[in-house]
Design a protein around this motif. Structure first.
Motif, short mmCIF file in Angstrom:
data_model
loop_
_atom_site.label_atom_id
_atom_site.label_comp_id
_atom_site.label_asym_id
_atom_site.label_seq_id
_atom_site.Cartn_x
_atom_site.Cartn_y
_atom_site.Cartn_z
N THR A 209 41.15 12.99 -0.90
CA THR A 209 42.11 14.09 -0.88
C THR A 209 43.10 13.87 -2.01
OG1 THR A 209 43.57 15.44 0.51
CG2 THR A 209 43.82 13.05 0.69
N SER A 210 43.91 14.88 -2.27
CA SER A 210 44.96 14.76 -3.28
C SER A 210 46.03 13.77 -2.81
CB SER A 210 45.60 16.12 -3.53
OG SER A 210 46.83 16.00 -4.22
N ALA A 211 46.54 12.99 -3.73
CA ALA A 211 47.60 12.05 -3.40
C ALA A 211 48.88 12.77 -2.97
CB ALA A 211 47.89 11.15 -4.59
N GLU A 212 49.00 14.05 -3.32
CA GLU A 212 50.18 14.83 -2.96
C GLU A 212 50.01 15.58 -1.64
OE1 GLU A 212 51.12 17.38 -6.21
OE2 GLU A 212 51.59 15.74 -7.58
N ASN A 213 48.82 15.52 -1.06
CA ASN A 213 48.57 16.22 0.20
C ASN A 213 49.03 15.35 1.37
OD1 ASN A 213 47.66 17.80 2.31
ND2 ASN A 213 45.62 18.12 1.46
N THR A 214 50.34 15.26 1.52
CA THR A 214 50.91 14.32 2.49
C THR A 214 50.53 14.67 3.93
OG1 THR A 214 52.97 15.59 2.46
CG2 THR A 214 52.83 13.67 1.00
N ASN A 215 50.39 15.95 4.24
CA ASN A 215 50.01 16.32 5.60
C ASN A 215 48.61 15.81 5.93
OD1 ASN A 215 52.42 17.67 6.10
ND2 ASN A 215 51.63 19.64 5.40
N ALA A 216 47.67 15.99 4.99
CA ALA A 216 46.32 15.50 5.23
C ALA A 216 46.30 13.98 5.32
CB ALA A 216 45.39 15.98 4.12
N ILE A 217 47.06 13.32 4.47
CA ILE A 217 47.09 11.85 4.48
C ILE A 217 47.62 11.33 5.81
CG2 ILE A 217 48.23 9.84 3.46
CD1 ILE A 217 47.97 11.29 0.74
N ARG A 218 48.69 11.95 6.32
CA ARG A 218 49.22 11.53 7.62
C ARG A 218 48.18 11.72 8.72
NH1 ARG A 218 54.32 13.66 5.82
NH2 ARG A 218 53.78 15.70 6.66
N LEU A 219 47.45 12.85 8.66
CA LEU A 219 46.41 13.10 9.66
C LEU A 219 45.33 12.04 9.58
CD1 LEU A 219 44.88 14.77 11.77
CD2 LEU A 219 43.95 16.15 9.88
N TYR A 220 44.83 11.77 8.37
CA TYR A 220 43.75 10.81 8.23
C TYR A 220 44.16 9.42 8.69
CZ TYR A 220 41.74 14.54 5.36
OH TYR A 220 41.24 15.75 4.91
N GLU A 221 45.36 9.03 8.35
CA GLU A 221 45.84 7.71 8.77
C GLU A 221 46.00 7.64 10.29
OE1 GLU A 221 48.25 6.13 4.83
OE2 GLU A 221 49.35 7.29 6.33
N SER A 222 46.46 8.73 10.89
CA SER A 222 46.63 8.75 12.35
C SER A 222 45.28 8.68 13.07
CB SER A 222 47.39 10.00 12.79
OG SER A 222 46.58 11.17 12.67
N LEU A 223 44.23 9.16 12.43
CA LEU A 223 42.91 9.15 13.04
C LEU A 223 42.21 7.81 12.91
CD1 LEU A 223 41.49 12.63 11.93
CD2 LEU A 223 42.50 11.99 14.13
N GLY A 224 42.67 6.96 11.97
CA GLY A 224 42.03 5.67 11.79
C GLY A 224 41.37 5.47 10.45
N PHE A 225 41.72 6.30 9.47
CA PHE A 225 41.27 6.07 8.11
C PHE A 225 42.25 5.14 7.40
CE2 PHE A 225 38.94 10.06 8.78
CZ PHE A 225 37.72 9.77 8.19
#
Length: 252
Positions: A209-225
């Motif tokens: 994902t884009s490094a600026e897509n903070t919403n997606a990054i938070r989601l992925y990290e919360s899921l276990g990525f």
């Protein structure tokens, strides 16, 4: 395309080449070899399947000439992950910093509402992608792997699927939800369902994902990525000078 160190990324060992450092090359010389078109050491997917193409890890002048010939004079080509210097005559047209995440404990599970999508669903998939802009999705992208969707009253409202396929790994991509149905957790459910199928094959999910897509990054990290590496999504325009006439050919 060596790994880049940073938060969440290993130290000196990250400099050792890894199959995910050049995932398009690993895919097109591995499980996706049947899609590959090649000129010299440069490989690409058919243009109606995916824009991803693969340079070798150490491209030389001949590789750049082959890429120019493969793309055509003045064509814009994606160079995902490339961080070197462009040769003379090439022009950068697009650049976005990106991140690569890998499965580090996903609670992967099938979803009872998710349905398998196929060629007959492509018009609806293309319409959903046009409205949500998750990234490139073309008429034959569905052939790259398993795509799952959720429908309401017969209409496709969310989907996710598989894209790059390096040996032992599968990329989750095209995660999108109709704006009218956001906030219901549909993307999360589909990510976990696609990841479940990947795990069932004995492979490991990853995604970009884009490094600026903070919403997606938070989601992925919360899921276990877990963040594996930083990368870049780059596009460049080939020189206008016509390349020698040698057509792309499928890889045997």
């Amino acid at each position: 395309m060596s790994a880049v160190t940073g938060p969440g990324v290993a130290g000196p060992a990250a400099a050792v080449p890894h199959v995910l450092d050049n995932p398009a090359l690993a895919s097109l010389t591995g499980p996706h070899a049947h899609f590959a078109e090649r000129r010299g050491r440069v490989l690409r997917y058919p243009v109606d399947v995916s824009p991803w193409l693969a340079l070798p890890d150490d491209p030389d002048s001949r590789d750049w000439a082959d890429l120019a010939a493969l793309a055509g004079p003045g064509a814009e080509v994606p160079l995902p992950g490339f961080r070197g210097e462009l040769p003379e005559g090439w022009e950068t047209t697009f650049r976005v910093e990106g991140v690569q995440f890998v499965d580090d404990g996903l609670a992967a599970a099938p979803d009872p509402e998710a349905v398998r999508l196929g060629p007959a669903d492509v018009p609806e998939m293309l319409d959903l992608v046009a409205r949500t802009q998750p990234g490139p999705f073309l008429p034959r992208t569905v052939e790259l792997g398993t795509y799952l969707g959720i429908r309401r009253d017969g209409a496709l409202i969310a989907m996710a699927g598989e894209r790059l396929h390096p040996p032992g790994w599968t990329e989750i991509s095209a995660v999108c939800t109709d704006p009218a149905f956001r906030g219901e957790g549909l993307a999360t459910r589909l990510i976990l369902a696609v990841a479940h199928g990947i795990r069932e094959r004995g492979e490991t999910p990853f995604l970009h994902t884009s490094a600026e897509n903070t919403n997606a990054i938070r989601l992925y990290e919360s899921l276990g990525f877990r963040l594996r590496r930083r990368t870049a999504f780059l596009a460049a325009r080939a020189p206008q000078r016509p390349a020698e006439d040698r057509a792309a050919v499928p890889v045997p």
